[in-house]
Design a protein around this motif. Structure first.
Motif, short mmCIF file in Angstrom:
data_model
loop_
_atom_site.label_atom_id
_atom_site.label_comp_id
_atom_site.label_asym_id
_atom_site.label_seq_id
_atom_site.Cartn_x
_atom_site.Cartn_y
_atom_site.Cartn_z
N GLU A 65 0.83 -1.20 0.00
CA GLU A 65 0.00 0.00 0.00
C GLU A 65 0.87 1.26 0.00
O GLU A 65 2.05 1.22 0.31
N SER A 66 0.25 2.39 -0.35
CA SER A 66 0.99 3.65 -0.46
C SER A 66 0.53 4.72 0.51
O SER A 66 1.18 5.75 0.63
N THR A 70 5.72 9.18 4.39
CA THR A 70 6.66 9.17 3.26
C THR A 70 7.98 8.48 3.59
O THR A 70 8.58 7.83 2.73
N ARG A 73 7.22 4.85 3.03
CA ARG A 73 6.38 4.48 1.89
C ARG A 73 7.07 3.53 0.93
O ARG A 73 6.47 2.52 0.51
N GLU A 77 5.59 -0.14 0.05
CA GLU A 77 5.22 -0.41 -1.34
C GLU A 77 5.98 -1.62 -1.89
O GLU A 77 5.45 -2.39 -2.70
#
Length: 210
Positions: A65-66, A70, A73, A77
């Motif tokens: 998932e994104s 940040t 992330r 991902e």
């Protein structure tokens, strides 16, 4: 002078941040968290005894998932993750609350009741106020003072305390029930009006105003 900082214990609530098995003694354990579990439990028990709200804030990551901070992330991902929904590692330690998270409910943004005025609530970012129902949950119960504890101070507890002060809550950090405090981090929080108290201090305040 008016006092806008002192805790108002009859109108207080406890917000426990990210105390989940993976962060306590799992593969992504945060140093200093496991050693504070008993102190955290005493803090929770003090709020329960005073019949004040307790909100356990939890995180979860689904590989790939994104919708993630940040800094994490790219890793999520790519397929790595801790506190995966439905895993033992994503649960709050049973010493603090013995409940199975309803991840479908939580990740939809809804709080999960796990006891009298006690809830689990999922957050997608650092702060427990960001894209959550925490503010509504607290204001609906007349809360003016937010006590924060948990894992780990430089990240999510600190972000939550800043957001609490921006919403005009009186903010308290339970210093000995939070992992990774340092003198410098505590001094920064004092500068924005956060009250630095021990669990014993908080329990006495709750008992006096019970």
């Amino acid at each position: 002078m008016s006092d806008y900082l002192s805790p108002q214990w009859p109108n207080s609530a406890l917000v426990m941040i990210d105390v989940q098995n993976d962060f306590v003694d799992g593969p992504t354990a945060i140093p200093g968290t496991a050693e504070r579990i008993e102190t955290m439990a005493r803090l929770i028990e003090a709020f329960r005894a005073a019949r004040r709200p307790v909100v356990h804030i939890v995180r979860s990551y689904v590989p790939g998932e994104s919708d993630v901070d940040t800094v994490r992330r790219a890793g999520i991902e790519a397929g790595s993750s801790a506190v995966q929904p439905g895993s033992v590692g994503a649960k709050v330690p049973a010493r603090l609350v013995d409940a199975d998270p309803d991840w479908e409910l939580l990740r939809s943004g809804e709080p999960q009741s796990v006891g009298p005025d006690e809830f689990l609530l999922y957050k997608p970012r650092w702060s427990a106020f960001h894209r959550t129902q925490l503010d509504d949950l607290l204001r609906g119960r007349g809360v003016s003072t937010v006590v924060v504890a948990g894992c780990n101070l430089p990240n999510c507890p600190r972000a939550t305390l800043f957001d609490a002060t921006e919403r005009d809550y009186r903010a308290v950090l339970a210093v000995d029930a939070t992992s990774q405090p340092t003198p410098e981090r505590l001094a920064d929080l004092e500068l924005i009006g956060v009250q630095l108290l021990t669990v014993d201090d908080i329990a006495r305040g709750l008992a006096v105003d019970d």
